[in-house]
Design a protein around this motif. Structure first.
Motif, PDB file in Angstrom:
ATOM      1  N   ARG A 199      -8.133  14.085  42.544  1.00  0.00           N
ATOM      2  CA  ARG A 199      -6.872  13.545  42.043  1.00  0.00           C
ATOM      3  C   ARG A 199      -5.815  14.635  42.212  1.00  0.00           C
ATOM      4  N   GLY A 200      -5.544  14.998  43.449  1.00  0.00           N
ATOM      5  CA  GLY A 200      -4.542  16.008  43.721  1.00  0.00           C
ATOM      6  C   GLY A 200      -5.063  17.431  43.700  1.00  0.00           C
TER       7      GLY A 200
ATOM      8  N   ARG B  38       2.124  34.420  30.368  1.00  0.00           N
ATOM      9  CA  ARG B  38       0.895  33.726  29.992  1.00  0.00           C
ATOM     10  C   ARG B  38       0.583  32.683  31.055  1.00  0.00           C
ATOM     11  N   VAL B  39      -0.680  32.501  31.298  1.00  0.00           N
ATOM     12  CA  VAL B  39      -1.157  31.470  32.218  1.00  0.00           C
ATOM     13  C   VAL B  39      -1.563  30.282  31.353  1.00  0.00           C
ATOM     14  N   ARG B  40      -1.020  29.123  31.679  1.00  0.00           N
ATOM     15  CA  ARG B  40      -1.387  27.921  30.922  1.00  0.00           C
ATOM     16  C   ARG B  40      -1.501  26.744  31.877  1.00  0.00           C
ATOM     17  N   PHE B  41      -2.190  25.728  31.412  1.00  0.00           N
ATOM     18  CA  PHE B  41      -2.373  24.529  32.220  1.00  0.00           C
ATOM     19  C   PHE B  41      -1.076  23.730  32.277  1.00  0.00           C
ATOM     20  N   THR B  42      -0.815  23.151  33.444  1.00  0.00           N
ATOM     21  CA  THR B  42       0.302  22.231  33.606  1.00  0.00           C
ATOM     22  C   THR B  42      -0.164  20.854  33.136  1.00  0.00           C
TER      23      THR B  42
ATOM     24  N   LYS C  42      -4.736  16.910  33.193  1.00  0.00           N
ATOM     25  CA  LYS C  42      -5.345  15.686  33.746  1.00  0.00           C
ATOM     26  C   LYS C  42      -6.551  16.034  34.620  1.00  0.00           C
ATOM     27  N   ALA C  43      -6.434  17.100  35.400  1.00  0.00           N
ATOM     28  CA  ALA C  43      -7.557  17.535  36.239  1.00  0.00           C
ATOM     29  C   ALA C  43      -8.739  17.979  35.377  1.00  0.00           C
TER      30      ALA C  43
END
Length: 173
Positions: A46-47, A109-113, A118-119
């Motif tokens: 999914r992308g 900081r690293v964070r989820f988009t 969704k992934a």
């Protein structure tokens, strides 16, 4: 040295010990489960079709509110450079983003988009499917027992981890 130079009794003993080792069983099982999950995610992408095992190994260490690169490296027990490369790849896929650290504006900081979340949900769905397949294969009772034992093992390892000195990542040695 070739395989023919090895003592056959040493080779037999090595194989016996590997088959009897809980650590070996856990590592091989985790690797195979992860490989199957990554392959399924890639097939039904999914992308996010370029996800590799190295990426999935990093994801559990990223907090939803974001995690500093140095903390990610420490948690994953790899170098900051290795984590930086993986984060760059995940950024290019749209899975994570770097945002200012509210505690230190110089840091990121690293964070989820949103698409990264969704992934993750898709990946967890794939893991659930694999678990259901394994439950059909092993049986409900054995799977419940396995989960109970692994939960207890994880708790024991986590509690003992707090009392043991941690090895520094290679970059800090």
């Amino acid at each position: 040295m070739t395989k023919h130079d090895l003592d056959p009794s040493d080779v037999a003993e090595l194989e016996r010990r590997k088959r009897a080792s809980l650590g070996q069983l856990l590592l091989r099982s985790a690797r195979l489960l992860d490989e199957r999950a990554v392959a399924r995610v890639a097939r039904g992408a999914r992308g996010v079709s370029q996800v590799r095992r190295a990426h999935t190994a990093l994801m559990p260490y990223i907090d939803l509110e974001g995690t500093r690169l140095t903390d990610l490296a420490e948690r994953a027990r790899v170098t900051k450079q290795a984590v930086g490369q993986l984060v760059e790849e995940l950024e290019a896929m749209g899975v994570v983003e770097r945002t200012p650290d509210p505690e230190d504006r110089r840091a990121k900081r690293v964070r989820f988009t949103p698409s990264g979340i969704k992934a993750l949900l898709h990946g967890l769905g794939v893991l659930q499917e694999l678990e259901e397949e394994l439950t059909r294969s092993l049986g409900q009772k054995q799977m419940a027992s396995l989960k109970k034992g692994l939960t207890a093992l994880l708790a024991a390892l986590e509690s003992s981890e707090a009392s043991e000195p941690q090895e520094e990542p290679p970059e800090r040695r």
